[in-house]
Design an enzyme around this catalytic site. Structure first.
Site, PDB file in Angstrom:
ATOM      1  N   ILE A   1       7.796   7.511  16.625  1.00  0.00           N
ATOM      2  CA  ILE A   1       7.420   8.206  15.384  1.00  0.00           C
ATOM      3  C   ILE A   1       6.147   9.033  15.564  1.00  0.00           C
ATOM      4  CG2 ILE A   1       6.937   7.929  12.912  1.00  0.00           C
ATOM      5  CD1 ILE A   1       9.734   7.001  13.655  1.00  0.00           C
TER       6      ILE A   1
ATOM      7  N   ASP B   1       4.648   1.026  11.928  1.00  0.00           N
ATOM      8  CA  ASP B   1       3.460   0.326  11.433  1.00  0.00           C
ATOM      9  C   ASP B   1       3.365  -1.109  11.957  1.00  0.00           C
ATOM     10  OD1 ASP B   1       2.680   2.554  10.079  1.00  0.00           O
ATOM     11  OD2 ASP B   1       3.090   1.789   8.076  1.00  0.00           O
TER      12      ASP B   1
ATOM     13  N   ARG C   1      -0.661  15.083  12.542  1.00  0.00           N
ATOM     14  CA  ARG C   1       0.193  14.689  11.414  1.00  0.00           C
ATOM     15  C   ARG C   1       0.381  15.905  10.508  1.00  0.00           C
ATOM     16  NH1 ARG C   1      -1.462   8.699   9.437  1.00  0.00           N
ATOM     17  NH2 ARG C   1       0.599   8.779   8.507  1.00  0.00           N
TER      18      ARG C   1
ATOM     19  N   CYS D   1      -5.993  11.434  10.741  1.00  0.00           N
ATOM     20  CA  CYS D   1      -5.299  12.026  11.883  1.00  0.00           C
ATOM     21  C   CYS D   1      -5.331  11.081  13.083  1.00  0.00           C
ATOM     22  CB  CYS D   1      -5.941  13.359  12.264  1.00  0.00           C
ATOM     23  SG  CYS D   1      -7.667  13.194  12.646  1.00  0.00           S
TER      24      CYS D   1
ATOM     25  N   ARG E   1      -8.445  -0.586   4.433  1.00  0.00           N
ATOM     26  CA  ARG E   1      -7.585   0.422   3.806  1.00  0.00           C
ATOM     27  C   ARG E   1      -6.238  -0.177   3.402  1.00  0.00           C
ATOM     28  NH1 ARG E   1      -5.981   4.432   7.518  1.00  0.00           N
ATOM     29  NH2 ARG E   1      -4.687   4.873   5.742  1.00  0.00           N
TER      30      ARG E   1
ATOM     31  N   ARG F   1      -4.651  10.047   4.202  1.00  0.00           N
ATOM     32  CA  ARG F   1      -3.484  10.888   4.432  1.00  0.00           C
ATOM     33  C   ARG F   1      -2.623  11.031   3.154  1.00  0.00           C
ATOM     34  NH1 ARG F   1      -0.320  14.353   7.641  1.00  0.00           N
ATOM     35  NH2 ARG F   1       1.830  13.884   7.205  1.00  0.00           N
TER      36      ARG F   1
ATOM     37  N   LYS G   1       0.831  -1.210   0.000  1.00  0.00           N
ATOM     38  CA  LYS G   1       0.000   0.000   0.000  1.00  0.00           C
ATOM     39  C   LYS G   1       0.862   1.255   0.000  1.00  0.00           C
ATOM     40  CE  LYS G   1      -1.762   1.760   3.967  1.00  0.00           C
ATOM     41  NZ  LYS G   1      -1.476   3.195   4.090  1.00  0.00           N
ATOM     42  N   ASN G   2       1.852   1.283   0.880  1.00  0.00           N
ATOM     43  CA  ASN G   2       2.632   2.518   1.024  1.00  0.00           C
ATOM     44  C   ASN G   2       3.538   2.784  -0.172  1.00  0.00           C
ATOM     45  OD1 ASN G   2       1.371   2.929   3.395  1.00  0.00           O
ATOM     46  ND2 ASN G   2       3.148   2.547   4.720  1.00  0.00           N
TER      47      ASN G   2
HETATM   48  C1  UD1 Z   1       4.288   7.007   6.153  1.00  0.00           C
HETATM   49  C2  UD1 Z   1       3.453   5.766   5.971  1.00  0.00           C
HETATM   50  C3  UD1 Z   1       2.900   5.322   7.309  1.00  0.00           C
HETATM   51  C4  UD1 Z   1       4.031   5.135   8.310  1.00  0.00           C
HETATM   52  C5  UD1 Z   1       4.912   6.381   8.357  1.00  0.00           C
HETATM   53  C6  UD1 Z   1       6.156   6.208   9.209  1.00  0.00           C
HETATM   54  C7  UD1 Z   1       2.554   5.985   3.740  1.00  0.00           C
HETATM   55  C8  UD1 Z   1       1.344   6.168   2.896  1.00  0.00           C
HETATM   56  N1  UD1 Z   1       2.363   6.056   5.070  1.00  0.00           N
HETATM   57  O1  UD1 Z   1       3.430   8.035   6.659  1.00  0.00           O
HETATM   58  O2  UD1 Z   1       2.215   4.087   7.119  1.00  0.00           O
HETATM   59  O3  UD1 Z   1       3.462   4.938   9.579  1.00  0.00           O
HETATM   60  O4  UD1 Z   1       5.347   6.723   7.034  1.00  0.00           O
HETATM   61  O5  UD1 Z   1       6.919   5.143   8.754  1.00  0.00           O
HETATM   62  O6  UD1 Z   1       3.644   5.719   3.248  1.00  0.00           O
HETATM   63  N2  UD1 Z   1       6.087  14.924  10.326  1.00  0.00           N
HETATM   64  C9  UD1 Z   1       6.127  16.275  10.583  1.00  0.00           C
HETATM   65  N3  UD1 Z   1       5.933  17.142   9.551  1.00  0.00           N
HETATM   66  C10 UD1 Z   1       5.707  16.708   8.267  1.00  0.00           C
HETATM   67  C11 UD1 Z   1       5.664  15.332   8.016  1.00  0.00           C
HETATM   68  C12 UD1 Z   1       5.859  14.439   9.073  1.00  0.00           C
HETATM   69  O7  UD1 Z   1       6.331  16.702  11.703  1.00  0.00           O
HETATM   70  O8  UD1 Z   1       5.540  17.555   7.373  1.00  0.00           O
HETATM   71  C13 UD1 Z   1       6.262  13.961  11.435  1.00  0.00           C
HETATM   72  C14 UD1 Z   1       4.998  13.135  11.664  1.00  0.00           C
HETATM   73  O9  UD1 Z   1       4.079  13.816  12.487  1.00  0.00           O
HETATM   74  C15 UD1 Z   1       5.560  11.906  12.309  1.00  0.00           C
HETATM   75  C16 UD1 Z   1       6.910  11.730  11.608  1.00  0.00           C
HETATM   76  O10 UD1 Z   1       7.222  12.998  11.044  1.00  0.00           O
HETATM   77  O11 UD1 Z   1       5.772  12.153  13.680  1.00  0.00           O
HETATM   78  C17 UD1 Z   1       6.949  10.667  10.545  1.00  0.00           C
HETATM   79  O12 UD1 Z   1       5.962  10.925   9.583  1.00  0.00           O
HETATM   80  P1  UD1 Z   1       6.145  10.516   8.057  1.00  0.00           P
HETATM   81  O13 UD1 Z   1       7.392   9.729   7.872  1.00  0.00           O
HETATM   82  O14 UD1 Z   1       5.960  11.738   7.229  1.00  0.00           O
HETATM   83  O15 UD1 Z   1       4.912   9.561   7.846  1.00  0.00           O
HETATM   84  P2  UD1 Z   1       3.888   9.552   6.665  1.00  0.00           P
HETATM   85  O16 UD1 Z   1       4.589   9.841   5.375  1.00  0.00           O
HETATM   86  O17 UD1 Z   1       2.706  10.363   7.045  1.00  0.00           O
END
Ligand code: UD1
Length: 416
Positions: free
Chosen positions: A327, A305, A121, A116, A397, A92, A22-23
């Site tokens: 995370i 995850d 996030r 969220c 999902r 998301r 999925k990711n």
């Molecule tokens: C992706 C995965 C999700 C997984 C996560 C962490 C997809 C579709 N989803 O989510 O399944 O749980 O990686 O491995 O691939 N953050 C900020 N600002 C930002 C972006 C992120 O502060 O602009 C923080 C987030 O709140 C979180 C951390 O960074 O604490 C990691 O988030 P991120 O790696 O961006 O996760 P996703 O891409 O949302």
């Protein structure tokens, strides 16, 4: 509203091929719009999040749909740059369309993404990377209007290796003039999969899988066919289920390397694990022991995850296991549901302590989020009696057909 019913306590045994990731497929679907032609994806899982992406692609003017087992996108007729609020809220990952729309159209209009359930996030890192490439953004009553007529490549340092921000920056940089060097990029295998897809249609991206990714701004040049990588979290779920219930499973279409932190934990808990090319075999007596401390971290660390899923596998393990969620701020919402099944878990801030109990019992529980829902299935398979899981749209999902897969292993599980 349908739910999943499990009669737990059965030994599981058999072989399974793991679905596509999925990711990986969600950012790849966003990337298809860079090319004004056809992209064919093989091994794409049938998921509600994939259907949500298809709705976004169609809204943008693309032709997108299943042709047998292949998902085909023809983005030659793309003629819009906006994503309406109701489509943004569905998941998301809708935010990853931002970089791709900007690269192709030079404009984009969208609202904040949904999803969220793990605490706040933010998307500040996504927006900052796009701004550094030259995108101008203003926000008006919840709608972001972005213009990027003249994006130029440069060095961008991410303050945190965010998966989504890395993907968004790579996609936007494909449409910028010159070279972009992304420093402190996320190293998740799904980013390498995105790079491989982009290179397959003629973009120039290298370095994915390391913390520095280089992108030469360049339009894709040709149609492509691409096979999506296997889903390492779905694989982790089925390994955890068999570890918890006891039995033997042979997973095909998996990467042993991508699963190494999860298999190391399951091995430490007492499972026998072996692997070959594209295959992992796990054998468990169902009598596990605790594994010390599990700390979630960006790849190659233990995946956030898989936190809930491994926790569910260790609920009956002898001794105490400590989980530290580094995370996401609020990723223990599954804990209350697991406790309804007799688990002994205490949570303080980002730390959860699981003390093994002799037995779990079936209960009526509710999915709080995607992986939390998967954890309930794992616990239900190891529990005595009947577990009824509600709000399974969360599970849908990310899991194509867990009832089919777990039945193939001999589980007594059904959709009602
Ligand atoms: C992706 C995965 C999700 C997984 C996560 C962490 C997809 C579709 N989803 O989510 O399944 O749980 O990686 O491995 O691939 N953050 C900020 N600002 C930002 C972006 C992120 O502060 O602009 C923080 C987030 O709140 C979180 C951390 O960074 O604490 C990691 O988030 P991120 O790696 O961006 O996760 P996703 O891409 O949302």
């Amino acid at each position: 509203m349908s739910h999943i019913v499990i009669q737990g306590g059965r030994r599981l045994e058999g072989a399974l091929a793991v679905q596509g990731a999925k990711n990986s497929v969600l950012p790849i679907l966003a990337a298809t719009i860079l090319h004004p032609g056809r992209s064919v994806l093989l091994g794409c899982p049938h998921l509600s999040d994939v259907e949500a992406s298809i709705r976004i692609l169609r809204h943008l003017g693309c032709k997108a749909g299943w042709e047998g087992e292949a998902l085909t996108v023809d983005a030659s007729s793309l003629d819009r740059w906006d994503i309406p609020d109701h489509l943004m809220r569905e998941m998301r990952s809708s935010v990853v369309f931002l970089g791709a729309i900007l690269a192709r159209m030079g404009w984009a209009e969208l609202s904040h993404p949904g999803g969220c359930e793990l605490g706040p996030r933010p998307i500040d890192l996504h927006l900052s990377a796009l701004r550094q490439l030259g995108a101008l953004m203003r926000e008006e009553s919840g709608c972001m209007r972005c213009s990027a007529q003249h994006m130029a490549g440069r060095e961008i340092v991410l303050s945190m290796p965010s998966v989504g921000a890395t993907e968004n920056a790579i996609l936007a940089a494909c449409g910028a003039q010159g070279e972009t060097i992304l420093v402190n990029a996320a190293r998740e295998p799904e980013i390498t999969d995105l790079q491989n897809f982009l290179c397959g249609m003629g973009c120039q991206v290298r370095g994915a899988g390391s913390s520095t990714v280089c992108i030469q701004g360049r339009r894709p040049t040709h149609d492509s066919t691409y096979a999506v990588m296997p889903d390492r979290i779905v694989a982790a779920t089925y390994l955890s289920a068999v570890a918890a219930a006891g039995g033997e499973v042979e997973l095909h279409r998996v990467s042993h390397r991508h699963l190494s932190t999860v298999t190391a934990a399951l091995h430490a808990a007492g499972c026998q694990i072996s692997g070959g090319e594209g295959q992992v075999v796990l054998c468990s007596t169902g009598q596990l022991h605790s594994v010390g401390t599990i700390r979630t971290a960006p790849y190659p660390g233990f995946p956030t995850d898989a936190q809930a899923i491994l926790m569910a596998a260790l609920l009956r393990a002898k001794g105490a296991t400590v989980f530290v969620e580094n995370i996401f701020e609020n990723r223990y919402r599954h804990v209350d549901e697991l406790c309804r099944m007799g688990a002994d878990i205490s949570v303080a801030d980002r730390v959860a302590v699981v003390t093994g109990v002799p037995a779990l019992f079936g209960a009526k529980v509710r999915c709080t989020d995607l992986r939390g829902g998967a954890a309930l299935m794992v616990a239900g398979l190891a529990a005595g009696g009947e577990t009824l899981i509600d709000d399974i749209f969360h599970i849908q999902r990310g899991y194509e057909d867990p009832v089919r897969d777990l039945r193939a292993l001999g589980a007594e599980i059904r959709l009602e």
